[in-house]
Design an enzyme around this catalytic site. Structure first.
Site: not given
Length: 290
Positions: A173, A238, A267
């Site tokens: 991320s 996501d 995610h």
């Protein structure tokens, strides 16, 4: 040209120069620290103390095997580092992952995951907390996280004698931001990008088609300069960083390997899918030289 409105453009130019709404979904969110790093009686080593919020899943003996210490960055911050040696007795790799974790977590919360991943993959893991996270001083900013990973990388090389060709840069991320920045400067064993983003502006305003000078985290401009093998991982559902970001990053990698697109994953749940560890194991033990 993007579909930014005049109002959007005006908001982006307001003070401070990098306003939080440029990347509202990716704003730094340091959690309440879940651990402390305390010098022992000699002052030469540090002892890790985890709080209950770290949700440690192993034994006290396993916790004692986590090596922690503090290092200084070029921007004057003191950041916490953690080293986990693999407990695997089979298929042990020569590689160490330099892991840049995602947002809203610190080393304490990640520690159990690191121990399990190190054992399952047969690798060592070296991680650090961004400035302002966990036991790290300073504040989380774009410039600071670049200095944080640079200091961690140099510490991994000097403290443990690990050469770049034996280091795999792993970013998750927001952790893909410093990972890509470091990877464009140093050729390493490999790079793994887990739910990467193109830039902060493209997350906040999905129709953005170019990189504006006031954008933050412009990974899309840096990824073509990465010369190491790159594995991109992204969930197709996501909800934070759209799947299109991972796809575009993959398409701009000069040495991209077969990516891992996990159908239906969001995610924060990619690690729960069996193909996640399978793909990492194949990449590290088969596709890379061992």
């Amino acid at each position: 040209m993007s579909n930014l409105t005049f109002r959007d453009i005006c908001r982006l130019f307001c003070c401070p120069p990098c306003p939080g709404h440029i990347a509202a979904k990716l704003a730094f969110i340091p959690p309440d620290p879940t651990y402390t790093v305390i010098p022992d009686e000699t002052g030469n080593k540090y002892v890790l103390h985890l709080t209950e919020h770290a949700e440690w899943q192993y034994t006290d003996r396993d916790q004692q095997n986590l090596e922690v210490f503090l290092i200084n960055t070029a921007r004057g911050n003191r950041v916490a580092c953690m080293y986990i040696k693999s407990s695997a007795t089979h298929q042990v790799s020569k590689y160490t992952l330099l892991f840049s974790h995602g947002n809203a977590v610190d080393l304490g919360q990640m520690s159990s995951f690191y121990v399990g991943l190190a054992a399952r993959l047969g690798v060592n893991i070296f991680s650090y907390d961004y400035s302002g996270y966990g036991a790290s001083g300073g504040k989380p900013t774009e410039k600071n996280i670049y200095a944080d990973i640079e200091a961690a990388f140099q510490s991994l090389r000097q403290r443990y004698g690990i050469s770049p060709e034996n280091i795999i840069l792993y970013g998750q991320s927001i952790g893909t931001v410093p990972t890509i920045d470091l990877a464009k400067k140093y050729e390493c064993g490999a790079v793994i990008l887990h739910s990467p983003l193109l830039s902060g502006l493209r997350v906040a305003f999905p129709n953005t088609k170019r990189t504006w000078f006031f954008d933050v985290f412009p990974s899309i401009e840096k990824i073509p300069k990465v010369t190491s093998p790159v594995l991109v991982i992204h969930g197709t559902e996501d909800e934070v960083i759209d799947f299109s970001h991972g796809l575009a990053i993959y398409e701009h990698c000069p040495r991209a390997v077969e990516p891992l697109w996990i159908e239906g994953a969001g995610h924060n749940d990619i690690e729960l899918y069996g193909q996640y560890v399978e793909r990492l194991r194949l990449f590290i033990h088969t596709e890379l030289p061992n």
